[in-house]
Design an enzyme around this catalytic site. Sequence first.
Site, PDB file in Angstrom:
ATOM      1  N   ARG A 187       0.796  -1.147   0.050  1.00  0.00           N
ATOM      2  CA  ARG A 187      -0.094  -0.133   0.168  1.00  0.00           C
ATOM      3  C   ARG A 187       0.815   1.269  -0.116  1.00  0.00           C
ATOM      4  O   ARG A 187       0.367   2.329  -0.004  1.00  0.00           O
ATOM      5  CB  ARG A 187      -0.909  -0.053   1.292  1.00  0.00           C
ATOM      6  CG  ARG A 187      -1.872  -1.045   1.125  1.00  0.00           C
ATOM      7  CD  ARG A 187      -2.687  -1.332   0.003  1.00  0.00           C
ATOM      8  NE  ARG A 187      -3.676  -2.276   0.090  1.00  0.00           N
ATOM      9  CZ  ARG A 187      -4.593  -2.877  -0.637  1.00  0.00           C
ATOM     10  NH1 ARG A 187      -4.039  -2.607  -2.307  1.00  0.00           N
ATOM     11  NH2 ARG A 187      -5.307  -3.694  -0.712  1.00  0.00           N
ATOM     12  N   ASN A 234       0.536  -2.022  -7.507  1.00  0.00           N
ATOM     13  CA  ASN A 234      -0.715  -1.282  -7.450  1.00  0.00           C
ATOM     14  C   ASN A 234      -1.040  -0.255  -6.495  1.00  0.00           C
ATOM     15  O   ASN A 234      -1.804  -0.069  -6.024  1.00  0.00           O
ATOM     16  CB  ASN A 234      -1.854  -2.031  -7.813  1.00  0.00           C
ATOM     17  CG  ASN A 234      -2.321  -2.960  -6.535  1.00  0.00           C
ATOM     18  OD1 ASN A 234      -1.010  -3.543  -5.929  1.00  0.00           O
ATOM     19  ND2 ASN A 234      -3.405  -3.520  -6.377  1.00  0.00           N
ATOM     20  N   HIS A 289      -2.991 -11.315 -13.147  1.00  0.00           N
ATOM     21  CA  HIS A 289      -4.298 -11.486 -12.317  1.00  0.00           C
ATOM     22  C   HIS A 289      -5.363 -11.810 -13.343  1.00  0.00           C
ATOM     23  O   HIS A 289      -5.855 -10.947 -14.110  1.00  0.00           O
ATOM     24  CB  HIS A 289      -4.509 -10.026 -11.777  1.00  0.00           C
ATOM     25  CG  HIS A 289      -5.948 -10.058 -11.217  1.00  0.00           C
ATOM     26  ND1 HIS A 289      -6.356  -9.927  -9.708  1.00  0.00           N
ATOM     27  CD2 HIS A 289      -7.243 -10.171 -11.780  1.00  0.00           C
ATOM     28  CE1 HIS A 289      -7.407  -9.675  -9.792  1.00  0.00           C
ATOM     29  NE2 HIS A 289      -8.232  -9.898 -10.838  1.00  0.00           N
ATOM     30  N   HIS A 295      -3.341 -16.212  -7.625  1.00  0.00           N
ATOM     31  CA  HIS A 295      -4.492 -16.659  -6.964  1.00  0.00           C
ATOM     32  C   HIS A 295      -5.625 -17.541  -7.836  1.00  0.00           C
ATOM     33  O   HIS A 295      -6.382 -17.067  -8.050  1.00  0.00           O
ATOM     34  CB  HIS A 295      -5.144 -15.465  -6.261  1.00  0.00           C
ATOM     35  CG  HIS A 295      -5.086 -14.107  -6.861  1.00  0.00           C
ATOM     36  ND1 HIS A 295      -5.584 -13.914  -8.589  1.00  0.00           N
ATOM     37  CD2 HIS A 295      -4.837 -12.715  -6.644  1.00  0.00           C
ATOM     38  CE1 HIS A 295      -5.472 -12.983  -8.927  1.00  0.00           C
ATOM     39  NE2 HIS A 295      -5.056 -12.075  -7.812  1.00  0.00           N
ATOM     40  N   ASN A 349     -10.962 -10.496  -4.593  1.00  0.00           N
ATOM     41  CA  ASN A 349     -10.942 -10.827  -6.058  1.00  0.00           C
ATOM     42  C   ASN A 349      -9.441 -11.697  -6.359  1.00  0.00           C
ATOM     43  O   ASN A 349      -8.767 -11.140  -6.367  1.00  0.00           O
ATOM     44  CB  ASN A 349     -10.911  -9.434  -6.724  1.00  0.00           C
ATOM     45  CG  ASN A 349     -11.431  -9.646  -8.308  1.00  0.00           C
ATOM     46  OD1 ASN A 349     -11.645 -10.846  -8.965  1.00  0.00           O
ATOM     47  ND2 ASN A 349     -10.952  -8.653  -9.214  1.00  0.00           N
ATOM     48  N   ASP A 356      -1.796 -13.125  -1.061  1.00  0.00           N
ATOM     49  CA  ASP A 356      -2.397 -11.829  -1.584  1.00  0.00           C
ATOM     50  C   ASP A 356      -2.911 -11.009  -0.522  1.00  0.00           C
ATOM     51  O   ASP A 356      -3.799 -10.308  -0.365  1.00  0.00           O
ATOM     52  CB  ASP A 356      -3.684 -12.295  -2.566  1.00  0.00           C
ATOM     53  CG  ASP A 356      -4.369 -11.002  -3.199  1.00  0.00           C
ATOM     54  OD1 ASP A 356      -3.849  -9.958  -3.384  1.00  0.00           O
ATOM     55  OD2 ASP A 356      -5.323 -11.493  -3.953  1.00  0.00           O
ATOM     56  N   HIS A 370      -6.832  -3.185   4.103  1.00  0.00           N
ATOM     57  CA  HIS A 370      -7.822  -2.049   3.776  1.00  0.00           C
ATOM     58  C   HIS A 370      -8.130  -1.683   5.398  1.00  0.00           C
ATOM     59  O   HIS A 370      -8.449  -2.339   6.291  1.00  0.00           O
ATOM     60  CB  HIS A 370      -9.141  -2.536   3.091  1.00  0.00           C
ATOM     61  CG  HIS A 370      -8.833  -2.974   1.896  1.00  0.00           C
ATOM     62  ND1 HIS A 370      -8.579  -1.839   0.839  1.00  0.00           N
ATOM     63  CD2 HIS A 370      -8.944  -4.224   1.174  1.00  0.00           C
ATOM     64  CE1 HIS A 370      -8.471  -2.743  -0.191  1.00  0.00           C
ATOM     65  NE2 HIS A 370      -8.707  -3.808  -0.158  1.00  0.00           N
TER      66      HIS A 370
END
Lengths: 427, 323
Positions: free
Chosen positions: A67, A97, A182, A235, A281, A308, A312
């Site tokens: 993050r 990301n 992904h 994943h 996801n 993964d 959050h």
Amino acid sequence: MSEALWLHGGRVIDPSQGVDATIDVLIVDGLVVTLGGDLRPPETARTVDCSGLIITPGLIDVHVHMREPGEEHKETIATGAAAAAAGGFTGVCAMPNTNPPVDDPAAVGFVAAQGRRAGAARVYPVGCISVGRAGERLALVGEMVDAGAVAITDDGSPVMDSGLMRLALEYSQSFGIPVADHPEDLGLSASGQMNEGLISGRLGLSGKPNAAEDIHIVRDLLLAELTGGHIHLQHVSTRFGVESIRQAKARGVRVTAEASPHHLVLTHEAVKGYLTDAKMNPPLRTSEDKEAVRDGLADGTLDTIATDHAPHHYDEKETAFADAPNGIVGLETAVGVILTKVVAEGVIDLQTMVERMSCQPARAFGLPGGSLAEGSPGDVTVFDPNVKWTVDPEDFVSKSRNSPFIGWELTGRPCYTIVGGRIVFEV
Amino acid sequence: MSLPTASLGKDLVGLEDLSAEQILAILDTAEPFKEISERRIKKVPVLRGKTIVNLFFEASTRTRISFEFAEKRLSADSVNISAAVSSVSKGETLVDTARNLEAMRIDMVVMRHGASGAAQFLADRIPSNVVNAGDGRHEHPTQGLLDLLTIRDHVGKIDGLKVCIIGDILHSRVARSNIYGLLTLGAEVAVCGPPTLLPLCADEFGVEVFTRVEEAIEWAEVLNVLRLQLERMEGGYVPSLREYNRIWGVTNERLAAAKRDLLILHPGPMNRGVEIDSDVADGEHSVILDQVTNGVAVRMAVLYLLAGGQPESAEAAKQGHGA
């Protein structure tokens, strides 16, 4: 003066050398010097009593969201690396990301530097496939590798353009890095909130069908076959996906693939009650899919267990299901969940667990470690296979607590995490 | 008047988890309440002193007004909040909105929200009673209940009856509440619509699935015709409204081919000439306006039963102020 660490009296499981025995491990100046039954460590060595414990090459998680930069309220590289160490991981691959995304050598250098500064688990930067993760043109792959990137991925989003994915699989071969994808066809799944099936129908949530993942898995396998590039499928959650990878491996396609702890032990039933900590996801799928992922892990179709880890903030998950972001934290529960719900249930044995969590992640991403052979980095995980504990988010080192395993009673937990001969975590 | 009681628990989130006894208790409670709306002075003191917030995050006319009448006729004090003019439009989260209402010591929240699960979310987080007035595609329990009451009024039973729900099942909270309630009360249930608007596992809901409206009409004794949201056409689920009417529309021609007269329900608002033709909607077997009338009685019953479950209402009742 040299620094030495002597791990005494534990059961050493090192599949890279076929070792499974109660022997000692001596680490001097950050490197494994030797394994043996009657070692004479230097007098200055720190001794760690490992009786009753299991000693393995350091665990590596090739799929972690740190993050940072941009979402430091969820996690930072420092807290993520510390959470990794607390979970028994000596190395993690940081997904790009972030905001801004890690798509150039400066950003890769930043992640690497923050990882060194954290001084916990090693942090291996992963760069983007495409500029800005926009899926349009290749990022500066070569320069990112020079700056320390160990792989490329647009994770969080799939590469929708098959032509771009082909270029990535070709171009990456100059640098010997995997292209991690992904796999998801957004045309089938963009609005989806969970696995499409009876549960999504009853809850009135839009679904992501297996086919959305399967189509891109098959596409990626075909492109790897076409180009000779190394595709790493992230994943994997579907029965057909596992079977497709199995067949591709039999054909000699250069593919490695992940299984996530949550896809190994949970199904879409966990979403009932609109539990946002069961939203990720790819989504949790049916028990048939879960069994296929377990079979794939057991027979080696799926090479690595990767969490993964997707932190959050609790505010972001404390909302209606459709409004909650995808992802769960996983670093600090992985060892306990795998030991209790995968190994103890007979899906894989301890040796295979170490293969999937240490040796093969190192091999797939070309990372140091994954072995306690002489001269290897002194990256070691020591865990107690018998200690019982209850998952309590108050104990998490991670900044976030979005775990579907809260309250689970698990057996087995890391007690020492050693990176470069230095203890970075102990109970 | 001795009203039947039933323990619904704290909230009414959906019909899926209610027993037949609980559903029948609501329907039976609604029966005596119907009469209140026929009086010259349409007010009884059953919920006097109760504070109810109607919290509507989505536009609604019929459901909001129906709840409001139910509340007023039971003498509750109610406040309407719509998302467009509330602090929600200033970025307040659902949980903060709820906590702020709670801090004002309200008794009940009637909520409509665009997200499936929103009612459960709220119910899990505040001690007030929560009544789901529609959450996303999930459930619209009071609509399901008023449909059940209307069917029972006209047919005399629900057990064993063949009811087909026609239209956009995939996105419909009305469909889900009807399916759960009807199955629990022993009806045979079918759904019919374009396959693009049926859930992937529709057959696993325990219902028959028809993709041609003629087959549904042949099979059913009751049709519940759902509104086709215009945005479904924009979303590409059906190519055009005209084609929808031609293939799935409930028309007199199609009904004439049936071997019996079918009771016709529609939750409104209707798109005349799309999912239902005017001569069907206005025809002798249509009970669409009865549904609206029953809606008020059913909502009175739900509010009353939930209030009766609260300890503070016992105190109020003792003082002669309420239920």
